[in-house]
Design a protein around this motif. Structure first.
Motif, PDB file in Angstrom:
ATOM      1  N   LYS A 102       0.833  -1.209   0.000  1.00 64.20           N
ATOM      2  CA  LYS A 102       0.000   0.000   0.000  1.00 64.20           C
ATOM      3  C   LYS A 102       0.868   1.260   0.000  1.00 64.20           C
ATOM      4  N   GLU A 103       1.965   1.202   0.764  1.00 66.95           N
ATOM      5  CA  GLU A 103       2.876   2.353   0.814  1.00 66.95           C
ATOM      6  C   GLU A 103       3.523   2.587  -0.548  1.00 66.95           C
ATOM      7  N   LEU A 104       3.901   1.506  -1.233  1.00 70.76           N
ATOM      8  CA  LEU A 104       4.498   1.631  -2.565  1.00 70.76           C
ATOM      9  C   LEU A 104       3.508   2.207  -3.564  1.00 70.76           C
ATOM     10  N   ILE A 105       2.270   1.768  -3.516  1.00 68.17           N
ATOM     11  CA  ILE A 105       1.238   2.298  -4.405  1.00 68.17           C
ATOM     12  C   ILE A 105       1.029   3.787  -4.142  1.00 68.17           C
ATOM     13  N   TYR A 106       1.002   4.160  -2.871  1.00 67.91           N
ATOM     14  CA  TYR A 106       0.767   5.555  -2.523  1.00 67.91           C
ATOM     15  C   TYR A 106       1.898   6.446  -3.040  1.00 67.91           C
ATOM     16  N   ILE A 107       3.150   6.019  -2.803  1.00 69.25           N
ATOM     17  CA  ILE A 107       4.299   6.816  -3.257  1.00 69.25           C
ATOM     18  C   ILE A 107       4.331   6.913  -4.769  1.00 69.25           C
ATOM     19  N   THR A 108       3.973   5.836  -5.456  1.00 74.38           N
ATOM     20  CA  THR A 108       3.967   5.828  -6.914  1.00 74.38           C
ATOM     21  C   THR A 108       2.931   6.798  -7.477  1.00 74.38           C
ATOM     22  N   GLU A 109       1.789   6.889  -6.801  1.00 73.62           N
ATOM     23  CA  GLU A 109       0.683   7.693  -7.326  1.00 73.62           C
ATOM     24  C   GLU A 109       0.641   9.117  -6.810  1.00 73.62           C
ATOM     25  N   HIS A 110       1.415   9.425  -5.785  1.00 82.20           N
ATOM     26  CA  HIS A 110       1.374  10.757  -5.192  1.00 82.20           C
ATOM     27  C   HIS A 110       2.761  11.405  -5.199  1.00 82.20           C
ATOM     28  N   ASN A 111       2.768  12.711  -5.034  1.00 87.77           N
ATOM     29  CA  ASN A 111       4.026  13.479  -5.044  1.00 87.77           C
ATOM     30  C   ASN A 111       4.653  13.542  -3.660  1.00 87.77           C
ATOM     31  N   THR A 112       4.909  12.386  -3.086  1.00 85.63           N
ATOM     32  CA  THR A 112       5.556  12.344  -1.775  1.00 85.63           C
ATOM     33  C   THR A 112       6.654  11.327  -1.794  1.00 85.63           C
TER      34      THR A 112
END
Length: 220
Positions: A210-220
């Motif tokens: 989930k963390e990898l998906i979030y970083i991939t899709e967001h500017n963080t």
């Protein structure tokens, strides 16, 4: 191959002998040059004296085309060329009708200014040479030209491209670190037989994914 449409004044179109890089290579790496690389051509030089753009961190961008005898092991050869040339290089790697683009952010060696240290590699997958979506956009500064290209081939979003290259590299490093953790955890789960021991491992795996998906899709 004329892959990028760039000003004639930046064109070099010069052949570079493979043995020009042998002093930076081990015996095994030299053999890779012989077995894998067909030709190396210096296609363009992007600098203040050729395109009237200057840079702070990026002083010059060299564009090399490397045609291959076989499509393998090229990522063992490219760091040798990167180390030998202190300027930023965009590689056009070609094999038959396929192309891969490769570049790296690097800085001068702290002791030997004629050598370079690679910070991070950006590259595409192999694709058909007639279906490229990548361009070198000559605008603002050499730093911006190089940064824009890195964002393109890293497949980051348009929103990301408004940020600087350092932030992009930090993001890519986070993604790589998470991917490595996920791979290690998946291997551990396969080795684990007891169900009660697998449960917390699977929970941690889902959290990392989930963390990898979030970083991939967001500017963080």
């Amino acid at each position: 191959m004329t892959f990028f449409q760039l000003p004639n004044q930046a064109k070099k179109d010069k052949s570079i002998p493979k043995n020009a890089f042998y002093e930076y290579a081990t015996s095994k790496q030299k053999q890779l040059f012989v077995d894998v690389v067909d030709k190396i051509r210096w296609q363009y030089k992007l600098a203040s004296d050729t395109i009237n753009l200057e840079g702070d961190e990026v002083q010059e961008i060299q564009i090399f085309e490397i045609s291959l005898k076989q499509r393998k092991n090229i990522e063992t050869v490219l760091p040798i060329i990167e180390k030998a040339i202190p300027y930023h290089i965009i590689f056009i790697i070609s094999f038959n009708d396929e192309v891969m683009l490769y570049t790296s952010q690097k800085h001068a060696h702290p002791v030997n200014e004629n050598n370079a240290v690679v910070d991070w590699v950006f590259k595409t997958d192999w694709f058909n040479s007639t279906s490229s979506k990548y361009n070198i956009v000559l605008k603002e500064s050499l730093d911006k030209v190089f940064s824009d290209f890195c964002f393109q081939i890293s497949n980051n979003s348009v929103a990301d491209s408004k940020r600087d290259l350092k932030e992009l590299i930090e993001k890519e490093q986070k993604k790589q670190d998470l991917t490595n953790q996920i791979n290690r955890l998946e291997a551990q789960i396969k080795r684990t037989k007891q169900f009660n021991k697998k449960q917390p491992l699977n929970s941690e795996l889902n959290k990392l994914k989930k963390e990898l998906i979030y970083i991939t899709e967001h500017n963080t």
